[in-house]
Enzyme design. Sequence first.
Site, mmCIF file in Angstrom:
data_model
loop_
_atom_site.group_PDB
_atom_site.id
_atom_site.type_symbol
_atom_site.label_atom_id
_atom_site.label_comp_id
_atom_site.label_asym_id
_atom_site.label_seq_id
_atom_site.Cartn_x
_atom_site.Cartn_y
_atom_site.Cartn_z
ATOM 1 N N ASP A 31 0.643 -1.116 0.017
ATOM 2 C CA ASP A 31 0.126 0.021 0.047
ATOM 3 C C ASP A 31 0.831 1.313 0.052
ATOM 4 O O ASP A 31 2.145 0.972 0.387
ATOM 5 C CB ASP A 31 -0.890 0.062 1.341
ATOM 6 C CG ASP A 31 -1.787 1.343 1.297
ATOM 7 O OD1 ASP A 31 -2.253 1.552 0.258
ATOM 8 O OD2 ASP A 31 -1.822 1.881 2.400
ATOM 9 N N SER A 32 0.307 2.256 -0.264
ATOM 10 C CA SER A 32 1.111 3.548 -0.022
ATOM 11 C C SER A 32 1.643 4.000 1.172
ATOM 12 O O SER A 32 2.445 4.802 1.402
ATOM 13 C CB SER A 32 0.198 4.613 -0.510
ATOM 14 O OG SER A 32 -0.895 5.022 0.155
ATOM 15 N N CYS A 85 -4.578 -1.377 -1.801
ATOM 16 C CA CYS A 85 -4.474 0.209 -2.166
ATOM 17 C C CYS A 85 -5.576 0.613 -3.285
ATOM 18 O O CYS A 85 -5.211 -0.096 -4.476
ATOM 19 C CB CYS A 85 -3.336 0.853 -2.360
ATOM 20 S SG CYS A 85 -3.143 2.507 -2.784
ATOM 21 N N GLU A 113 -1.945 8.612 8.061
ATOM 22 C CA GLU A 113 -0.310 8.557 8.310
ATOM 23 C C GLU A 113 0.338 9.233 9.240
ATOM 24 O O GLU A 113 1.196 8.534 10.026
ATOM 25 C CB GLU A 113 0.291 9.048 6.769
ATOM 26 C CG GLU A 113 0.008 8.287 5.623
ATOM 27 C CD GLU A 113 0.896 6.948 5.661
ATOM 28 O OE1 GLU A 113 1.959 6.937 5.931
ATOM 29 O OE2 GLU A 113 0.250 5.914 5.397
ATOM 30 N N CYS A 154 -10.906 3.625 0.294
ATOM 31 C CA CYS A 154 -9.378 3.816 0.248
ATOM 32 C C CYS A 154 -9.064 3.189 1.625
ATOM 33 O O CYS A 154 -9.664 3.210 2.790
ATOM 34 C CB CYS A 154 -9.104 5.287 0.547
ATOM 35 S SG CYS A 154 -7.550 5.598 1.110
ATOM 36 N N HIS A 158 -6.729 3.535 4.007
ATOM 37 C CA HIS A 158 -6.579 4.191 5.112
ATOM 38 C C HIS A 158 -7.696 4.689 5.809
ATOM 39 O O HIS A 158 -7.575 4.749 7.026
ATOM 40 C CB HIS A 158 -5.858 5.525 4.661
ATOM 41 C CG HIS A 158 -4.401 5.571 4.263
ATOM 42 N ND1 HIS A 158 -4.011 4.971 3.118
ATOM 43 C CD2 HIS A 158 -3.241 5.899 4.848
ATOM 44 C CE1 HIS A 158 -2.498 4.903 3.249
ATOM 45 N NE2 HIS A 158 -2.087 5.470 4.112
HETATM 46 N N1 DGL Z 1 -4.522 3.544 0.621
HETATM 47 C C1 DGL Z 1 -4.691 4.135 -0.710
HETATM 48 C C2 DGL Z 1 -5.872 3.541 -1.233
HETATM 49 O O1 DGL Z 1 -6.378 2.567 -0.762
HETATM 50 C C3 DGL Z 1 -4.363 5.518 -0.819
HETATM 51 C C4 DGL Z 1 -3.771 6.491 0.012
HETATM 52 C C5 DGL Z 1 -3.037 7.423 -0.708
HETATM 53 O O2 DGL Z 1 -3.338 8.441 -1.153
HETATM 54 O O3 DGL Z 1 -1.590 7.247 -0.591
HETATM 55 O O4 DGL Z 1 -6.493 4.273 -2.038
#
Ligand code: DGL
Length: 254
Positions: free
Chosen positions: A11-12, A74, A151, A182, A184
């Site tokens: 993931d990011s 992600c 984050e 998302c 996150h």
């Molecule tokens: N966790 C990521 C997602 O599911 C995105 C977060 C980011 O913008 O880095 O889309």
Amino acid sequence: MNKRSKIGIFDSGLGGISVLKDIHKILPNEDIIYIGDSANAPYGIKTKQEVYQLSRKICEELIENDCKIIVIACNTATSAAVNRLRQELPVPIIGMEPAVKPALVGTEGKILVLATEMTLKEEKFNLLLENFDDHYRVIKEAAPEWVDLVENHLEDQQRVKATVKQVLDRVEAKVNAVVLGCTHFIFLKDEIDAYYQQSVDIYDGNMGTATHLRNTLISQGLQNDKTEQGTVEIHNSHTQDYLSKSIDLYHQLK
Ligand code: DGL
């Protein structure tokens, strides 16, 4: 690589940790490596090409580390890169997309999809919507502030509450369900639930993704046949602090 090889997840940043948890739950004998790219987060406001390049580099690292399959935990990286990565790489790639289908099926009224700008704008999501005659019930809202919140500020309760409110106050329509598009945002679920005073259903794509992964491993003869508990290895491209946060989040999740 073979059935004793590992599952690679990325993931990011911290978001995919919740996907990792659900995967380990339903595939307890698999060895898993997770890479969070917090040094390059957020992905959601980058260009498609940048997200593809970052994703490709992580996939290569996972394959070098003996991964037999890769899960893109992600939604953003999936929208930007999954098609290309599937063509280019020698292992199966599982992507994620917002859980619009279960939300539309399970709820009457309006569905709010919260995701990154890239996920909402990319073709993948818009083609997904076209599958449903009642997609007029879907309202979209980008919430880049929430990626930064998870984050960097998750321990600041007041800030979490205020930032959740800030985004949801922007949505004028009355909604009956919320889709967390998302990974996150899954860490904000309780706060979102509280904002709506427990009156909306909240959907995410985690279990669907974990189940799809299990089915793919079975159909491709790649399911690990060992009987002892699998190992979970967590990495993060940013500082030690982000690695510690990732490990703490993993242990906090039920
Ligand atoms: N966790 C990521 C997602 O599911 C995105 C977060 C980011 O913008 O880095 O889309």
